[in-house]
Design an enzyme around this catalytic site. Sequence first.
Site: not given
Ligand SMILES: NC(=O)c1ccc[n+]([C@@H]2O[C@H](COP(=O)([O-])OP(=O)(O)OC[C@H]3O[C@@H](n4cnc5c(N)ncnc54)[C@H](OP(=O)(O)O)[C@@H]3O)[C@@H](O)[C@H]2O)c1
Length: 296
Positions: A125, A10, A36
């Site tokens: 969310y 991710g 998962d």
């Molecule tokens: N992005 C933002 O702006 C933001 C802001 C505040 C907080 N956050 C938090 O920061 C964290 C990381 O965000 P990110 O932007 O790096 O997200 P991301 O790029 O969407 O990465 C999330 C990863 O988790 C994996 N995943 C999803 N469901 C899963 C499951 N059930 N079991 C195992 N792996 C799973 C995804 O794999 P697949 O894609 O293959 O499913 C992906 O590799 C999250 O917890 C999010 O809530 C994000």
Amino acid sequence: MKIAVIGANGQLGSDLVVAFSDNGDAVCGLSHAEIDIADAQSVTRALEGIRPEAIVNTAAMHHVENCEREPEKALAVNALGARNLAMVARDLGAVLMHVSTDYVFDGSKGSPYREEDTPRPLNAYGISKLAGEHFVRATTPRHFVIRTSGLYGKSPCRAKGGLNFIELMLKLARERGEVKVVDSEVVSPTSTAELALQIVRLSRSDSFGLYHATAEGSCSWYEFAREIFALTGTAVRLKVASPDEFPAKVPRPKYSVLENAALKSRGLNVFKPWQDALRTYLGDRVEVSSSQTAHT
Ligand SMILES: NC(=O)c1ccc[n+]([C@@H]2O[C@H](COP(=O)([O-])OP(=O)(O)OC[C@H]3O[C@@H](n4cnc5c(N)ncnc54)[C@H](OP(=O)(O)O)[C@@H]3O)[C@@H](O)[C@H]2O)c1
């Protein structure tokens, strides 16, 4: 240390793998295909085989509209998934570092939220992430819950797909010459590279608990776009979009700036102003694209 990074391909996970490796740690990155988190057996199987000293969870269902449409699924991943990880971390004697969000707040405070402020999420969310925080905090004392905001990094965000905000702005400017951006949501845009360094730093501490972890300062998305164009010298007509031009399908906090109060009080805060982190991101991006050009 032996570290398991969940969500390793991710946006944040990929920078965490690099940051922990650069720190000399033994990193085991787990993608969705390998674990998962919503499935308790899958979590036990994957983590018992590794027996990490620390587990960093970046995995989440965090596409806000999809969470609203499928709240059961959001709860299964963001709340029960966090619980599954917390139970296995506790049983293995591992520290759990769990990433959460500014969307646990409703945005009505009008000044930066501190860790002791009462959350009041506005959407499915935020509710599911807040439930995940509670499960972690109630299940294992050796936890860090790390709330962050507005992430951007070298790898695209898998949940949202496509380009991060910076790349999208630059693409739209190139293609259209005019870009409209909302001025009504205020955040602290945070670089995943910098957040990864913060998480490595925190992993060396035993001051467990709840932490806000975002870049210093804040801006609206319009102001963020303005800085992106200024730093890259992009000629573009940038306009404020009226809220009805991009109506929000799901309620979101209008102001979700976090104060890194706990990090600062413990002398652990590594974050610089968001403009500095943006400059670093853009500098690395230029180096990458020019080295790619040199090789083609
Ligand atoms: N992005 C933002 O702006 C933001 C802001 C505040 C907080 N956050 C938090 O920061 C964290 C990381 O965000 P990110 O932007 O790096 O997200 P991301 O790029 O969407 O990465 C999330 C990863 O988790 C994996 N995943 C999803 N469901 C899963 C499951 N059930 N079991 C195992 N792996 C799973 C995804 O794999 P697949 O894609 O293959 O499913 C992906 O590799 C999250 O917890 C999010 O809530 C994000």
